[in-house]
Design an enzyme around this catalytic site. Structure first.
Site: not given
Ligand code: KIV
Length: 272
Positions: A51, A189
């Site tokens: 997202d 994260e």
């Molecule tokens: O939305 C995204 O790109 C993510 C990554 C940072 C893991 O969730």
């Protein structure tokens, strides 16, 4: 120590085997057909239709505004370009936090229309009923803990999470709950490397980090960041493999100059 095995199609089982034999899992985001095709051909294991599309594709400040229909559009485009990697689509903010049935119907829409392999959602204990409901329907779920960008308004900042003992303890408990609820993998994260290692050692399922150190089972980056398409974003965990922003600007400047000077098109670049 790790032996890379030829795999025709990456499945959740393949990822579990990779963790067992100590082969690190590579994961990158993609949001469109052309990029996903290249990323897949280069041998990535997992493609995340993140997202983060809300930021890098739509120009929003946060991931909150992106809709289910927009995520489905990106997911569908990515799946068409991929023949080997496992494709995971992020469930956007507001499509799974309400109740398990809402979560299930959002996950089913994603799977039915995009033909992706799995969905990802943020949170631990708070969303565990939703995770169980989706898994029960046969849809593989990837969890996401640590910095959860969909909760940015709760945190107020994008700094490192779980530095304090209490938050670190909750993160570990949430990771265990997600594994018990049936998640096939978890993203961590922006947390201390020591905690990342601890979670990866505790869980049987693969733990994939973004700013969670080298002791986890795999790494994920946003493709726009690692290719140097985004310029302002420079967290410590980001390694840039290209400076595509300046390459693209240089090419466009060259094109503009060629058009203005009438150098383009030349005789060979036009029809008789
Ligand atoms: O939305 C995204 O790109 C993510 C990554 C940072 C893991 O969730």
């Amino acid at each position: 120590m790790s032996v890379q095995k030829e795999v025709k199609r990456v499945t959740t089982h393949v990822l579990a085997e990779m963790k067992l034999r100590g082969e690190k899992i590579s994961m990158l985001t993609s949001y469109d057909y052309s990029m996903a095709k290249l990323v897949d051909q280069a041998g990535i294991d997992v493609i995340l239709v993140g997202d983060s599309a809300s930021n890098v594709m739509a120009g929003n400040e946060t991931t909150l505004p992106i809709t289910l229909d927009q995520m489905i559009y990106h997911g569908k485009s990515v799946v068409k370009g991929v023949s080997r990697a496992l494709v995971v689509v992020d469930m956007p903010f507001g499509t799974y936090q309400g109740n398990p049935l809402e979560a299930l119907s959002s996950a089913i829409r994603i799977m039915k229309i995009t033909h992706a392999d799995a969905v990802k959602l943020e949170g631990g204990k708070e969303v565990i009923d939703s995770v169980e409901r989706i898994v029960m329907a046969g849809i593989p779920v990837m969890g996401h803990l640590g910095l959860m960008p969909q909760s940015i308004h709760k945190y107020g900042t994008y700094t490192v999470r779980a530095k304090e003992e209490l938050e670190a303890k909750k993160l570990l408990e949430d990771a265990i709950l997600l594994e018990q609820a049936g998640c096939f993998a978890i993203v961590l994260e922006k947390i201390p490397a020591k905690l990342g290692t601890q979670v990866a050692q505790k869980l049987k399922i693969p733990v994939i980090g973004i700013g969670a150190g080298g002791g986890v089972d795999g790494q994920v980056l946003v493709i726009h960041d690692m290719l140097g398409l985004t310029q302002e974003f420079s967290p410590r965990f980001l390694r840039r493999y290209l400076n595509l922003a300046s390459e693209i600007k240089g090419a466009v400047e060259h094109y503009v100059a060629d058009v203005k000077s009438r150098d383009f098109p030349n005789e060979k670049e036009q029809y008789d």
